[in-house]
Design an enzyme around this catalytic site. Structure first.
Site, PDB file in Angstrom:
ATOM      1  N   GLU A 118      -9.642   6.424   2.922  1.00 34.59           N
ATOM      2  CA  GLU A 118     -10.449   5.359   3.518  1.00 34.59           C
ATOM      3  C   GLU A 118      -9.513   4.189   3.793  1.00 34.59           C
ATOM      4  O   GLU A 118      -8.431   4.098   3.211  1.00 34.59           O
ATOM      5  CB  GLU A 118     -11.544   4.913   2.535  1.00 34.59           C
ATOM      6  CG  GLU A 118     -11.150   3.777   1.575  1.00 34.59           C
ATOM      7  CD  GLU A 118     -10.060   4.142   0.580  1.00 34.59           C
ATOM      8  OE1 GLU A 118      -9.844   5.350   0.345  1.00 34.59           O
ATOM      9  OE2 GLU A 118      -9.415   3.224   0.043  1.00 34.59           O
ATOM     10  N   SER A 169       1.593  -9.677  -0.916  1.00 36.27           N
ATOM     11  CA  SER A 169       1.284  -8.241  -0.872  1.00 36.27           C
ATOM     12  C   SER A 169       1.535  -7.609   0.494  1.00 36.27           C
ATOM     13  O   SER A 169       1.741  -6.403   0.590  1.00 36.27           O
ATOM     14  CB  SER A 169      -0.166  -8.010  -1.299  1.00 36.27           C
ATOM     15  OG  SER A 169      -1.035  -8.824  -0.536  1.00 36.27           O
ATOM     16  N   LYS A 211       0.812  -1.220   0.000  1.00 33.60           N
ATOM     17  CA  LYS A 211       0.000   0.000   0.000  1.00 33.60           C
ATOM     18  C   LYS A 211       0.846   1.271   0.000  1.00 33.60           C
ATOM     19  O   LYS A 211       0.419   2.301  -0.496  1.00 33.60           O
ATOM     20  CB  LYS A 211      -0.930  -0.001   1.219  1.00 33.60           C
ATOM     21  CG  LYS A 211      -1.990  -1.109   1.195  1.00 33.60           C
ATOM     22  CD  LYS A 211      -3.093  -0.820   0.200  1.00 33.60           C
ATOM     23  CE  LYS A 211      -4.143  -1.913   0.139  1.00 33.60           C
ATOM     24  NZ  LYS A 211      -5.117  -1.727  -0.929  1.00 33.60           N
TER      25      LYS A 211
HETATM   26  C1  LIG Z   1      -1.738  -6.829   2.395  1.00 37.40           C
HETATM   27  C2  LIG Z   1      -2.899  -6.529   1.509  1.00 37.40           C
HETATM   28  N1  LIG Z   1      -3.002  -7.181   0.337  1.00 37.40           N
HETATM   29  C3  LIG Z   1      -4.035  -6.953  -0.505  1.00 37.40           C
HETATM   30  C4  LIG Z   1      -5.031  -6.051  -0.179  1.00 37.40           C
HETATM   31  C5  LIG Z   1      -6.171  -5.860  -1.125  1.00 37.40           C
HETATM   32  O1  LIG Z   1      -6.105  -4.650  -1.774  1.00 37.40           O
HETATM   33  P1  LIG Z   1      -5.762  -4.568  -3.308  1.00 37.40           P
HETATM   34  O2  LIG Z   1      -6.623  -5.573  -3.985  1.00 37.40           O
HETATM   35  O3  LIG Z   1      -6.058  -3.184  -3.692  1.00 37.40           O
HETATM   36  O4  LIG Z   1      -4.318  -4.906  -3.464  1.00 37.40           O
HETATM   37  C6  LIG Z   1      -4.962  -5.335   1.031  1.00 37.40           C
HETATM   38  C7  LIG Z   1      -5.994  -4.365   1.392  1.00 37.40           C
HETATM   39  O5  LIG Z   1      -6.011  -3.782   2.436  1.00 37.40           O
HETATM   40  C8  LIG Z   1      -3.863  -5.582   1.896  1.00 37.40           C
HETATM   41  O6  LIG Z   1      -3.745  -4.956   3.064  1.00 37.40           O
END
Ligand SMILES: Cc1ncc(COP(=O)(O)O)c(C=O)c1O
Length: 453
Positions: free
Chosen positions: A120, A424, A98
């Site tokens: 948000e 992620s 993020k």
């Molecule tokens: C670690 C992590 N991965 C994935 C996501 C999903 O978001 P996005 O699909 O925008 O990557 C989030 C959302 O808060 C997250 O914290």
């Protein structure tokens, strides 16, 4: 309302849509803010005016800790009999991808002369990243967060407060991401003159989906170079979880042009491929099943790419979980960051055109993957990322299950011999949820908590 295509009638740079999806379905009162943002995006991000992108890259490196590693997962490679590499966005400052987007947008707000940031947050990762970036770049920050999410992501609420951000609880509806976005848009509409809305995913009206993707595309830019160095070629597939889809588009973007739609150029069977095509798998939250309860207005999952219908949410036309009357359904996932009834419009388009394959795994499988990665590789993944990791197991089970039918064997083999999984984020924020949910569901892989009794 406006859904103007190619507002300046010029090149694709001003294109507000991805095929049928995207656009600018916003009230007139928001259009001046959107137009101002669009112009700033084009000048600073696309044209690097005043060296904006150079400064952004410098902050990503010095503050964020980029590049993040691409690590060969030895135990997973052995388990699945294919080369598995992990893109370690969990090692980015703050513990999730993020920050790539938050740093970019907070910096952009400064270049635009704004004095205040609103954002948000769902899982709290975007709120935390924005609070960190705002504190680092010295600008006021307020974060809107649903009450349900506040209660399931307490550590992140403390982190935001520690960085001196205001956290505004949102009590309407299910108290999750959808309502938090509504409230933040409302605040932005009222305070457009001095405020920028740092949206947390590739959602919302143009230019947000493109701009957030551009800030996140550093993931695939690095991964492409790293896999070529480490494995000598491009991967057969890239796997990423999809909530709104920002880590997904970030991990996919620089591979999107590497293939025709998958059915056109797959080599058959599990084995090396004779071309440089890269398959892209978006793993959604299957929750407790892909059903819908129209009467209650609830879907016990968040799989809008796999099972949603076209509609408009948060300023963009996309794939949504909605009732026959067009009411948005309340979604569910054990992972707060995937718990969203919509998805980014570019992903909807890439799925519609066959370039991205939407798949989903349920809550239990994600929890099992959380424990598996922690045990086998020493990495505690976010529950969101655990969905991507879980897909490796699902694919392997299908390949092993001779009775599962020809199509499913093909699906398993489509991961190929060389796979990148985007981790992620890290799972520290999820520990309370994982301990509670693992016990409730009797997840075998969970460690015993006896020591505390
Ligand atoms: C670690 C992590 N991965 C994935 C996501 C999903 O978001 P996005 O699909 O925008 O990557 C989030 C959302 O808060 C997250 O914290």
């Amino acid at each position: 309302m406006s859904d103007t295509n190619d507002m300046n009638g010029a090149s694709g740079m001003n294109e507000t849509k991805f095929g049928e999806y995207g656009g600018q379905y916003v009230p007139e009162v928001l259009m001046p803010a959107i137009e101002e943002l669009q112009s700033a995006y084009e000048r600073y991000v696309l044209e690097n005016e005043d060296g904006f992108m150079d400064e952004f890259r410098r902050h990503l490196r010095d503050f964020g800790g980029r590049p993040t590693p691409l690590q060969r997962a030895d135990a997973l490679s052995e388990r699945y009999d294919r080369e598995v590499y992990l893109k370690r966005e969990d090692l980015l400052h703050g513990g999730a991808h993020k920050l790539n987007n938050a740093l970019g947008q907070v910096l952009l707000a400064k270049y635009m002369g704004k004095e205040r940031i609103v954002a948000e947050t769902g899982a709290g990762q975007h709120g935390t990243a924005t609070a960190m970036a705002a504190s680092y770049l010295d600008i006021d920050c307020e974060v809107f967060m649903g009450r349900t999410d506040i209660n399931r992501q307490r550590p992140n609420v403390f982190r935001m407060r520690t960085h001196d951000a205001e956290v505004n609880p949102v009590d309407v509806g299910s108290g999750t991401l959808k309502e938090a976005i509504n409230e933040t848009m409302r605040d932005w509409a009222t305070n457009v003159e001095d405020t920028h809305y740092v949206i947390g995913s590739v959602v919302g009206p143009h230019p947000f989906p493109k701009m957030v993707r551009d800030f996140q595309s550093v993931i695939s830019e690095e991964a492409r170079e790293q896999i070529r160095k480490k494995a000598g070629r491009l991967p057969d597939s890239v796997v990423a979880c999809a909530g709104g889809g920002s880590n997904t588009m970030g991990a996919f973007h620089n591979f999107v042009d590497d293939a025709e739609p998958r059915s056109a150029n797959r080599s058959s069977g599990h084995g090396p491929r004779d071309d440089e095509s890269v398959s892209l798998f978006a793993v959604e939250a299957g929750g407790s099943g892909l059903t819908i309860d129209e009467d209650e207005g609830v879907a016990p999952h968040s799989a809008s790419l796999s099972s949603g219908q076209d509609g408009v949410l948060h300023g963009a036309r996309t794939k949504l979980l909605q009732s026959g009357d067009g009411q948005i359904l309340e979604s569910h996932s054990v992972s707060a960051g995937l718990d969203y009834s919509g998805v980014g419009p570019e992903l909807a388009h890439l799925v519609e055109t066959g370039r991205v394959t939407p798949v989903n795994v349920g809550d239990d499988a994600a929890l099992e993957a959380f424990h598996r990665l922690s045990k086998l590789e020493g990495i505690i993944p976010a529950l969101e990322s655990s969905h991507a990791v879980a897909y490796l197991e699902r694919a392997a089970q299908r390949a092993a299950d001779g009775s599962s039918g020809h199509d499913q064997r093909d699906e398993a083999d489509e991961l190929g011999d060389l796979v990148i999984v985007n981790v992620s984020g890290r799972g520290d924020k999820d520990l309370d949820t994982v301990i509670e949910e693992s016990a409730k569901r009797g997840i075998d892989a969970a460690p015993s908590m006896e020591v505390f009794e």
